[in-house]
Scaffold this active site. Structure first.
Site, PDB file in Angstrom:
ATOM      1  N   SER A  38       0.830  -1.202   0.000  1.00  9.09           N
ATOM      2  CA  SER A  38       0.000   0.000   0.000  1.00  9.09           C
ATOM      3  C   SER A  38       0.875   1.268   0.000  1.00  9.09           C
ATOM      4  CB  SER A  38      -0.956  -0.034   1.192  1.00  9.09           C
ATOM      5  OG  SER A  38      -2.005   0.882   1.050  1.00  9.09           O
ATOM      6  N   ASP A 183      -6.111  -4.129  -1.918  1.00 15.52           N
ATOM      7  CA  ASP A 183      -5.023  -3.741  -1.019  1.00 15.52           C
ATOM      8  C   ASP A 183      -4.309  -4.948  -0.402  1.00 15.52           C
ATOM      9  OD1 ASP A 183      -3.538  -2.708   1.242  1.00 15.52           O
ATOM     10  OD2 ASP A 183      -4.774  -0.915   1.139  1.00 15.52           O
TER      11      ASP A 183
END
Length: 294
Positions: A38, A183
């Site tokens: 991320s 993610d």
């Protein structure tokens, strides 16, 4: 000193990673390999492409983070349309502008696909919801019949940053179908395990930067509303996988940056808050280096 670096996820809190990176560079550390999830994937990719911490800080301070909130056009008011977007598109925002911005910044350093980077210099984590497995990019692309050498680095970073329900999942098309990628923090928010081989001493030092308290300092979460509950849920999921890899032996190589006050998706963050986060990273890195010994 040449090291391998690992940077955790944390959304907007990732500004603190830049402060830690700046201090490491000032002390003469250079990176042979980088890994991240991320926000950590963004930092790792820019560093692998040749950006210095000071260049990154200038980039991040100059950009209004709200530009990455790219809504799909609808006839309905946004407050009504977002629920339809959540249902049909599985995310409120597209994420295209984030990928475009990353692509331009990487292109400025001559990086477009993974073949433009030194071999094995960058790995990022994403989550394949369709297959129910963790995805290491670019290593695992071959499993999908996708050539990793020609895969855009910006697309890989966008996958790693696709916060569920906030950004739309990224569709990874392969010969067998289409997989929904989100993610990487869902499955591994701090992939230090990528550089650890059981029973083998690493070729070079590994230093990680993790946006959390030290395990012994972890406070109880005060959950008073729905947003805090969502963040607590994701934080618990993110940390559970990685915790087993962070033994006392490895903790000495991790810069822990405690985070309490900033919500991960606060894209309205101003430069004063950005600088406060960066300074917190600097402070923690300085503290770490006063006692770190390889």
């Amino acid at each position: 000193m040449e090291i391998d670096g690992v940077f955790s996820g944390g959304g907007i809190k990732g500004f603190a990673l830049l402060g830690a990176l700046e201090i490491l560079e000032e002390r003469g550390f250079t990176f042979k390999r980088l890994a991240g999830t991320s926000a950590g994937a963004v930092i790792s990719a820019l560093a692998a492409a040749g950006y210095s911490s000071k260049e990154m800080i200038d980039l991040m301070k100059s950009v209004d983070m709200k530009i990455f909130l790219d809504r799909r056009k609808t006839l309905l008011p946004f407050q009504m349309a977002k629920w339809l977007l959540l249902y049909f598109r599985m995310g409120i925002y597209r994420g295209d502008l984030l990928e475009d911005w990353l692509g331009k910044k990487l292109a400025h350093k001559g990086v477009y696909t993974f073949k433009d980077l030194p071999p094995d210099s960058l790995r990022v984590i994403a989550s394949d919801l369709s297959a129910g497995r963790l995805l290491v990019l670019p290593d695992d692309l071959g499993k999908y019949g996708v050539p990793k050498e020609t895969f855009p680095v910006a697309r890989a970073i966008r996958m790693s940053c696709a916060i569920p329900y906030f950004f739309e999942p990224v569709k990874l098309r392969s010969l067998s179908g289409t997989n929904m990628i989100v993610d990487g923090g869902l499955l591994s928010n701090f992939p230090i395990w990528l550089f650890q081989k059981d029973g083998k001493k690493p070729k070079r030092p590994i230093i990680g930067v993790k946006l959390s308290h030290h395990t012994e300092e972890q406070p109880e979460r005060n959950i008073q509303n729905g947003l805090q509950l969502v963040e607590a849920l994701f934080t618990t999921m993110k940390d559970a996988h990685d915790a087993k890899y962070i033994s006392r032996k490895h903790e000495k190589n991790i810069i822990f940056i405690p985070m309490n006050e900033t919500f991960s998706i606060e894209f309205s963050i101003d430069n004063q808050k950005k600088e406060a986060l960066i300074e917190k990273g600097r402070e923690r890195a300085r503290m770490f280096l006063t006692s770190w010994v390889y």
